[in-house]
Motif scaffolding. Structure first.
Motif, PDB file in Angstrom:
ATOM      1  N   ASP A 161      -3.786   7.021   2.075  1.00  0.00           N
ATOM      2  CA  ASP A 161      -3.245   6.023   1.184  1.00  0.00           C
ATOM      3  C   ASP A 161      -3.665   6.439  -0.331  1.00  0.00           C
ATOM      4  OD1 ASP A 161      -2.805   4.449   3.435  1.00  0.00           O
ATOM      5  OD2 ASP A 161      -4.759   3.578   3.353  1.00  0.00           O
ATOM      6  N   SER A 195      -3.677   5.160  -4.199  1.00  0.00           N
ATOM      7  CA  SER A 195      -3.920   4.142  -5.069  1.00  0.00           C
ATOM      8  C   SER A 195      -2.987   3.761  -6.104  1.00  0.00           C
ATOM      9  CB  SER A 195      -5.325   4.038  -5.372  1.00  0.00           C
ATOM     10  OG  SER A 195      -5.454   5.090  -6.036  1.00  0.00           O
ATOM     11  N   ARG A 196      -2.632   4.908  -6.651  1.00  0.00           N
ATOM     12  CA  ARG A 196      -1.674   4.551  -7.865  1.00  0.00           C
ATOM     13  C   ARG A 196      -0.676   5.699  -8.074  1.00  0.00           C
ATOM     14  NH1 ARG A 196      -2.653   8.294 -12.358  1.00  0.00           N
ATOM     15  NH2 ARG A 196      -4.061   9.965 -11.820  1.00  0.00           N
ATOM     16  N   LYS A 206       3.625   2.482   2.811  1.00  0.00           N
ATOM     17  CA  LYS A 206       3.110   2.943   3.928  1.00  0.00           C
ATOM     18  C   LYS A 206       3.819   2.778   4.964  1.00  0.00           C
ATOM     19  CE  LYS A 206      -1.234   3.345   6.261  1.00  0.00           C
ATOM     20  NZ  LYS A 206      -2.522   3.201   6.190  1.00  0.00           N
ATOM     21  N   ASP A 223      -3.103  10.801  -7.656  1.00  0.00           N
ATOM     22  CA  ASP A 223      -4.466  11.120  -8.103  1.00  0.00           C
ATOM     23  C   ASP A 223      -4.601  12.517  -8.282  1.00  0.00           C
ATOM     24  OD1 ASP A 223      -6.089  11.663  -5.579  1.00  0.00           O
ATOM     25  OD2 ASP A 223      -4.732  10.282  -5.064  1.00  0.00           O
ATOM     26  N   MET A 225       0.904  -1.087  -0.160  1.00  0.00           N
ATOM     27  CA  MET A 225      -0.064  -0.034   0.156  1.00  0.00           C
ATOM     28  C   MET A 225       0.724   1.328   0.020  1.00  0.00           C
ATOM     29  SD  MET A 225      -2.877   1.564   0.065  1.00  0.00           S
ATOM     30  CE  MET A 225      -4.156   0.318   0.669  1.00  0.00           C
ATOM     31  N   GLN A 226       0.705   2.285  -0.912  1.00  0.00           N
ATOM     32  CA  GLN A 226       1.439   3.444  -1.052  1.00  0.00           C
ATOM     33  C   GLN A 226       0.465   4.397  -0.211  1.00  0.00           C
ATOM     34  OE1 GLN A 226       3.917   4.597  -3.489  1.00  0.00           O
ATOM     35  NE2 GLN A 226       4.230   2.184  -2.823  1.00  0.00           N
ATOM     36  N   HIS A 227       1.405   5.328   0.476  1.00  0.00           N
ATOM     37  CA  HIS A 227       1.069   6.483   1.343  1.00  0.00           C
ATOM     38  C   HIS A 227       1.598   7.566   0.997  1.00  0.00           C
ATOM     39  CE1 HIS A 227      -1.649   7.300   4.909  1.00  0.00           C
ATOM     40  NE2 HIS A 227      -0.465   7.805   5.487  1.00  0.00           N
TER      41      HIS A 227
END
Ligand SMILES: Cc1cc2nc3c(=O)[nH]c(=O)nc-3n(C[C@H](O)[C@H](O)[C@H](O)COP(=O)(O)O)c2cc1C
Length: 137
Positions: free
Chosen positions: A81, A83-84, A55, A117, A1-3
């Protein structure tokens, strides 16, 4: 998960130009080893930082940054978080750098957040705009 986390803070000591350049270079190097991307600006005694990456790594770094006595008044303005995509590298600037101009800065940070995003990009741009607007470049 990216944060991604974004905060502003106030330096506790008067760094001279060389000291701040050295710190920024050291942190850039460390972040490239842990694959953390971001933006770090230092202007007139204030820091603005965006950190993005895995994360657990981002949170661990942020907790250690929050405890760092070299700054105070750490105000988190974003933490979510993502998502992309990701930030495109690690942009580090000391806004006193000679020849540095506002259009250059804006171009640079717009480039660096373009993988995030759209809503996050917008948030970061707005925060950065007000950060930069408080001084004359
Ligand atoms: C404003 C500010 C921004 C920082 N940014 C980073 C950073 O992007 N990467 C980093 O590794 N350390 C950064 N640090 C330093 C950390 O607070 C901490 O000293 C460092 O992560 C400890 O690394 P070590 O455990 O390898 O000694 C920053 C400190 C301050 C005051």
């Amino acid at each position: 998960m990216q944060h991604a986390i974004c905060y502003i803070s106030t330096a506790t000591s008067q760094f001279n130009n060389q000291e701040i350049e050295n710190l920024l270079a050291e942190w850039r190097e460390k972040n490239s080893n842990t694959d953390i991307k971001g933006i770090l600006l230092f202007s007139e005694g204030h820091f603005f930082q965006v950190l993005e990456g895995e994360k657990e790594k981002v949170l661990a770094l942020y907790y250690s940054i929050m405890e760092d006595p070299r700054h105070t008044n750490v105000i988190q303005v974003m933490g979510k978080d993502v998502s992309r995509g990701s930030l495109d590298g690690y942009v580090v600037e000391h806004l006193k750098t000679p020849g540095f101009s506002r259009p250059n800065l804006i171009r640079k940070y717009c480039e660096s957040v373009k993988g995030m995003d759209p809503q996050t990009q917008q948030q970061i741009r707005e925060i950065l705009d007000s950060f930069i607007d408080t001084r004359s470049l």
